[in-house]
Write an enzyme that holds these catalytic residues in place. Structure first.
Site, PDB file in Angstrom:
ATOM      1  N   LEU A   8       0.856  -1.192   0.000  1.00 42.05           N
ATOM      2  CA  LEU A   8       0.000   0.000   0.000  1.00 42.05           C
ATOM      3  C   LEU A   8       0.889   1.238   0.000  1.00 42.05           C
ATOM      4  CD1 LEU A   8      -2.917  -0.616   2.553  1.00 42.05           C
ATOM      5  CD2 LEU A   8      -3.091  -0.473   0.074  1.00 42.05           C
ATOM      6  N   CYS A 100      14.214  -0.202  -8.293  1.00 39.33           N
ATOM      7  CA  CYS A 100      13.421  -0.286  -7.074  1.00 39.33           C
ATOM      8  C   CYS A 100      12.507  -1.508  -7.108  1.00 39.33           C
ATOM      9  CB  CYS A 100      12.594   0.985  -6.919  1.00 39.33           C
ATOM     10  SG  CYS A 100      11.602   0.985  -5.438  1.00 39.33           S
ATOM     11  N   CYS A 200      10.637   6.127  -7.012  1.00 35.10           N
ATOM     12  CA  CYS A 200       9.833   5.061  -6.462  1.00 35.10           C
ATOM     13  C   CYS A 200       9.697   5.188  -4.950  1.00 35.10           C
ATOM     14  CB  CYS A 200      10.554   3.768  -6.836  1.00 35.10           C
ATOM     15  SG  CYS A 200      10.116   2.388  -5.874  1.00 35.10           S
TER      16      CYS A 200
END
Length: 395
Positions: A8, A100, A200
């Protein structure tokens, strides 16, 4: 009931990912990755991760799923930020988002998730996954997202079969407007939230300012190369082998200061990348100047006038053996073999027809049409029929 961890991020895509999985009957756990708290390098005065982790927590509460924050800033600094500084210092242009995904989300983060005893890790990427049994072995495929404007398969071009096996991409079949609509109906706080721009999971980063904190500014010269520069008009030699021809066309033009005229000053060649137009601050030309090459050793930036300048274009690039990565290991090319593909050298670039040639030292990617600003350090990714087969770092 299968268990899944959702990364999330506090954005609408990952919120809807968690919502859809819950609707599908998965047992969902929400994890937020904190990727930064190094005070020696300030990333921006606005601190988005606090706001983002808060939004992620509110979404988790709304969905009634467990939620926690995992701190991966140490690994992020080592594997992403230090690598970026290193690459820029060498005059290459890295892609932190691809790294990432390979190094953090689908490696460090995935390990943490799997230790919680889950079956899958899901992210809010606009791409799809398929599986097929080939010669008795299950093969996982990475496919482009259904939304052409948002397809993010390129960012996942370095994933492995093991990583794909455990990954889920629930919004890959949807368009961005559909995702926002679902979020609205589910009354999620992130429904109208703007997409994050920046590194990211770090947020609002202005790259030159970020780089200036580690790479000291050094004043250098901006040299303009004329459009009739001699190397652009030399006749093409006769080649005895295909490899010699590919090598010739993949070799970039080389410039000396005396090949052009000095038109301005800059603060450091390592802050600039090929194809860049902004930040040169040189006037007096009919068309804008573009960076066609940077020389970090001599600290010179070479530029050309207009985006049609020949110094920007090549149609062949090379990837060395240690930088070739096949998602579809079963399709890996052996020495002397070729493969017709479609390829791109940057996110959001439309796919272009190309041929892969495997040679002893690596892989040539020969595009049918010339490509603008092929930049060392960036990734080239190749596809067939919406499926991303592999990728590599441009040498």
């Amino acid at each position: 009931m299968k268990r899944v961890v959702v990364g999330l991020s506090g954005g609408v895509d990952s919120s809807v990912t968690a919502y859809l999985l819950k609707e599908q009957g998965y047992e969902v756990i929400g994890l937020f990755m904190k990727n930064w708290h190094d005070d020696s390098v300030t990333i921006s005065n606005e601190c988005p991760w606090l706001e983002d982790s808060n939004d992620a927590m509110i979404v988790a509460e709304k969905l009634g799923i467990p939620f926690q924050v995992v701190d991966l800033s140490e690994q992020y600094k080592e594997r992403i930020v230090d690598y970026m500084f290193n690459e820029y210092e060498k005059g290459r242009t890295p892609n932190p988002d691809i790294l990432c995904n390979r190094e953090i989300k689908f490696d460090v983060f995935m390990d943490i998730a799997l230790k919680l005893g889950v079956d899958y890790v899901a992210t809010g990427h606009y791409c799809r996954k398929a599986e097929e049994k080939i010669n008795g072995k299950m093969i996982y495929k990475l496919l482009a997202g259904k939304d052409n404007n948002k397809d993010q398969s390129y960012f996942l071009c370095q994933l492995s079969q093991e990583q794909l096996a455990k990954a889920l991409f629930p919004i890959g079949e949807l368009t961005k407007p559909e995702v926002r609509e679902i979020a609205k109906k589910a009354d999620l706080i992130t429904a109208e939230k703007k997409d994050s721009q920046g590194l990211c999971f770090i947020g609002k980063v202005r790259l030159p300012e970020f780089l200036q904190q580690k790479l000291q500014p050094i004043v250098g010269e901006i040299v303009q190369i004329p459009s009739d520069f001699k190397q652009y008009t030399t006749s093409i030699p006769k080649f005895t082998t295909k490899e010699a021809e590919l090598n010739y066309f993949s070799t970039k033009f080389s410039y000396q200061k005396e090949d052009g005229k000095v038109v301005g000053k800059h603060q450091g060649a390592h802050y600039f990348t090929k194809g860049q137009r902004k930040g040169l601050n040189v006037g007096g030309t009919k068309e804008a100047l573009y960076v066609i090459e940077t020389d970090v050793k001599e600290n010179i930036i070479y530029t050309g006038e207009g985006k049609k300048h020949q110094g920007l274009y090549r149609n062949v690039l090379f990837v060395s053996n240690e930088e070739i990565h096949w998602i579809r290991e079963d399709l890996e090319l052996f020495m002397g073999y070729t493969l017709e593909v479609e390829a791109r050298i940057r996110y959001r670039q439309k796919l272009e027809k190309a041929t892969l040639y495997k040679v002893d030292s690596g892989l040539y990617v020969a595009f049918k049409n010339k490509q603008s600003a092929i930049q060392e350090g960036q990734f080239v990714a190749w596809y067939q029929n919406e499926e991303l087969l592999g990728s590599g770092v441009i040498s």
